[in-house]
Design a protein around this motif. Structure first.
Motif, short mmCIF file in Angstrom:
data_model
loop_
_atom_site.label_atom_id
_atom_site.label_comp_id
_atom_site.label_asym_id
_atom_site.label_seq_id
_atom_site.Cartn_x
_atom_site.Cartn_y
_atom_site.Cartn_z
N ARG A 17 12.05 -7.53 6.59
CA ARG A 17 11.48 -6.18 6.67
C ARG A 17 12.53 -5.11 6.43
NH1 ARG A 17 7.47 -7.39 11.89
NH2 ARG A 17 5.72 -8.19 10.63
N ALA A 18 13.79 -5.43 6.72
CA ALA A 18 14.87 -4.49 6.45
C ALA A 18 15.22 -4.44 4.96
CB ALA A 18 16.11 -4.88 7.26
N HIS A 19 14.70 -5.39 4.20
CA HIS A 19 14.92 -5.42 2.74
C HIS A 19 13.56 -5.52 2.04
CE1 HIS A 19 18.76 -6.84 4.47
NE2 HIS A 19 19.32 -6.28 3.41
N PRO A 20 12.75 -4.46 2.12
CA PRO A 20 11.38 -4.55 1.60
C PRO A 20 11.29 -4.75 0.09
CG PRO A 20 11.96 -2.28 2.16
CD PRO A 20 13.06 -3.15 2.69
N GLY A 21 12.37 -4.50 -0.61
CA GLY A 21 12.35 -4.70 -2.05
C GLY A 21 12.61 -6.14 -2.47
N LEU A 22 12.88 -7.01 -1.48
CA LEU A 22 13.16 -8.41 -1.79
C LEU A 22 12.01 -9.29 -1.32
CD1 LEU A 22 16.93 -8.57 -0.76
CD2 LEU A 22 15.99 -8.41 -3.07
N VAL A 23 11.68 -10.29 -2.10
CA VAL A 23 10.59 -11.22 -1.80
C VAL A 23 11.11 -12.33 -0.89
CG1 VAL A 23 9.02 -12.95 -2.78
CG2 VAL A 23 9.35 -10.74 -3.92
N THR A 24 10.34 -12.63 0.14
CA THR A 24 10.67 -13.77 1.01
C THR A 24 9.44 -14.67 1.12
OG1 THR A 24 10.11 -12.41 2.94
CG2 THR A 24 12.44 -12.60 2.36
N GLN A 25 9.67 -15.96 1.08
CA GLN A 25 8.59 -16.93 1.12
C GLN A 25 9.08 -18.21 1.78
OE1 GLN A 25 7.10 -18.05 -2.75
NE2 GLN A 25 5.44 -19.30 -1.94
N TRP A 41 -0.40 -27.09 -5.83
CA TRP A 41 0.99 -26.67 -5.68
C TRP A 41 1.37 -25.70 -6.79
CZ3 TRP A 41 4.72 -27.79 -2.00
CH2 TRP A 41 6.02 -27.38 -2.30
N ARG A 42 1.71 -24.49 -6.41
CA ARG A 42 2.21 -23.50 -7.36
C ARG A 42 3.21 -22.58 -6.66
NH1 ARG A 42 -0.29 -18.60 -6.84
NH2 ARG A 42 0.34 -18.06 -8.95
N VAL A 43 3.99 -23.15 -5.76
CA VAL A 43 4.90 -22.40 -4.91
C VAL A 43 5.91 -21.62 -5.74
CG1 VAL A 43 6.68 -22.59 -3.13
CG2 VAL A 43 4.62 -24.01 -3.02
N GLU A 44 6.54 -22.28 -6.69
CA GLU A 44 7.59 -21.63 -7.49
C GLU A 44 6.99 -20.53 -8.37
OE1 GLU A 44 8.40 -25.50 -6.04
OE2 GLU A 44 6.92 -24.95 -7.58
N GLU A 45 5.80 -20.77 -8.91
CA GLU A 45 5.13 -19.75 -9.72
C GLU A 45 4.79 -18.53 -8.87
OE1 GLU A 45 1.15 -19.30 -12.56
OE2 GLU A 45 1.28 -20.91 -11.09
N GLY A 76 6.38 -8.67 -9.34
CA GLY A 76 5.38 -7.70 -8.93
C GLY A 76 3.98 -8.02 -9.37
N GLN A 77 3.71 -9.29 -9.68
CA GLN A 77 2.41 -9.68 -10.21
C GLN A 77 1.47 -10.22 -9.15
OE1 GLN A 77 3.67 -12.47 -13.21
NE2 GLN A 77 4.26 -10.87 -14.66
N GLU A 78 1.96 -10.59 -7.98
CA GLU A 78 1.12 -11.04 -6.89
C GLU A 78 1.89 -10.96 -5.58
OE1 GLU A 78 0.23 -15.32 -6.28
OE2 GLU A 78 1.26 -15.63 -8.20
N ARG A 79 1.16 -11.10 -4.48
CA ARG A 79 1.78 -11.09 -3.17
C ARG A 79 1.87 -12.51 -2.62
NH1 ARG A 79 -0.93 -6.77 0.74
NH2 ARG A 79 0.91 -7.41 1.94
N ILE A 80 2.85 -12.75 -1.79
CA ILE A 80 3.01 -14.07 -1.18
C ILE A 80 1.89 -14.31 -0.18
CG2 ILE A 80 4.47 -15.51 0.28
CD1 ILE A 80 5.55 -15.09 -2.55
N THR A 81 1.16 -15.39 -0.38
CA THR A 81 0.12 -15.79 0.58
C THR A 81 0.44 -17.13 1.23
OG1 THR A 81 -1.18 -16.82 -1.20
CG2 THR A 81 -1.67 -14.51 -0.66
#
Length: 345
Positions: free
Chosen positions: A116-124, A297-301, A309-314
């Motif tokens: 949350r301190a790095h909102p511009g970075l994706v975490t999954q 399985w499409r984790v890496e995609e 910026g094409q989808e959100r992590i679910t």
């Protein structure tokens, strides 16, 4: 960065990284696996040679200093996930980390705070793939009211083998490496919350039946992670759950889930077949599960699409990971204190 290439660094290259993540990244256009840092340079070189990875680093610190790498895949054991995730985020890199999220809930909370301190970075977090085939079907049936209100869930995962008293010390048996994670409890709980939502209170009883194993030198070492656990839980949806996980159940029936509702029942068997029956019907029947409706399985995609910026992590975001880590720790706390533990911790 929709049109930019993604350069991935691998920190830890165990079986799941080699079998799933590396092929998965190779299948995504514009993605390069640029470097690897494994437990030793020699083991990292073996992976690099096998998969044509151009750079091998002596340490994960060196890999994170590589400014050309903009994302990392963490494939280490859970005890390192917090350290590596926070360091990677501070280095400005997107993070995909192997499950379980961390060794305990406190570490998972630190990881969520850092993300949350790095909102511009994706975490999954790598999701539990065990029930991908049926997740959409079960979620749909429950959402459309097939069973009415959820009243009770009965879930068991019982290995058919007897206690392995002569087995070696696996990292999953080592609390220093695995933390509060027990057997495949977290995997199944993550799947269950996709269908019926989270637990709010937990009561658990555990046992350690194989009390020692042999380390790499053949020396006996104590085991403190349970190999059998029974759990009772209250669910936020109003229902209750009972769950049993075991590695000591000779001739055990394997995996099975029953979801009981006010108007119907759903059953999932070990073969991931779904059966259902409604009030007034005489028996349960197979529920069709067309391939086009199944998750896969499409984790890496998903990770790369989120970076672009094409989808959100679910599957799976850090907040969900924190919850299942709190559940895992609540099981241990309850078993140790013989008390009910409320969630969140």
């Amino acid at each position: 960065m929709a049109d930019e290439g993604i350069r991935i660094g691998l920190i830890g290259a165990g079986r799941n990284t080699r079998d799933r993540h590396i092929p998965g990244f190779h299948d995504v256009d514009g993605v390069e696996i640029a470097a690897v840092a494994n437990r030793s340079r020699a083991s990292g070189q073996v992976v690099a040679d096998q998969f044509n990875i151009p750079t091998v680093y002596d340490s994960w610190q060196e890999l994170l200093e590589d400014e050309s790498i903009n994302a990392v895949c963490i494939g280490t054991w859970p005890y390192m996930h917090r350290t590596l995730t926070i360091a990677a985020l501070e280095a400005g890199k997107h993070v995909l980390t192997e499950a379980r999220m961390a060794a305990n809930a406190a570490e998972a909370r630190e990881m969520l705070d850092a993300s949350r301190a790095h909102p511009g970075l994706v975490t999954q977090i790598v999701p539990s793939p065990l029930t991908f085939k049926v997740d959409n079907l079960l979620t749909q049936k429950i959402a459309e009211g097939y069973i009415g209100d959820v009243l009770a869930v009965s879930l068991q995962s019982l290995t058919p083998g007897f206690a392995d008293t002569g087995g070696p010390m696996h990292w999953r048996n080592d609390r220093d490496l695995s933390g509060y994670n027990i057997l495949n409890m977290g995997i199944w709980y993550e799947a269950m919350i996709r269908w019926v939502g989270p637990a709010t209170r937990v009561m658990a009883n555990t046992s350690v039946n194989v009390k020692q194993r042999r380390d790499e030198d053949g020396q006996p070492v104590p085991v403190t992670i349970p190999d059998h656990v029974d759990i009772l839980a209250d669910l936020a949806c109003g229902g209750q759950a009972n769950m049993r996980f075991s590695a000591v159940t000779g001739f055990g029936p394997g995996n099975e889930v029953w979801i009981y509702g006010s108007e119907g029942t759903l059953r999932l068997d070990s073969g991931l077949n779904v059966y259902g029956g409604k009030r007034g019907e005489s028996a349960m029947a197979d529920i069709p599960n067309p391939p086009e409706g199944q998750a896969f399985w499409r984790v890496e995609e998903e990770f790369c699409n989120a970076i672009r910026g094409q989808e959100r992590i679910t599957r799976t975001p850090f907040d969900v990971g924190l919850h299942y880590m709190e559940f895992t720790e609540a099981v241990t706390r309850s078993s140790q204190t013989r008390q009910v533990v409320s969630l969140p911790l």
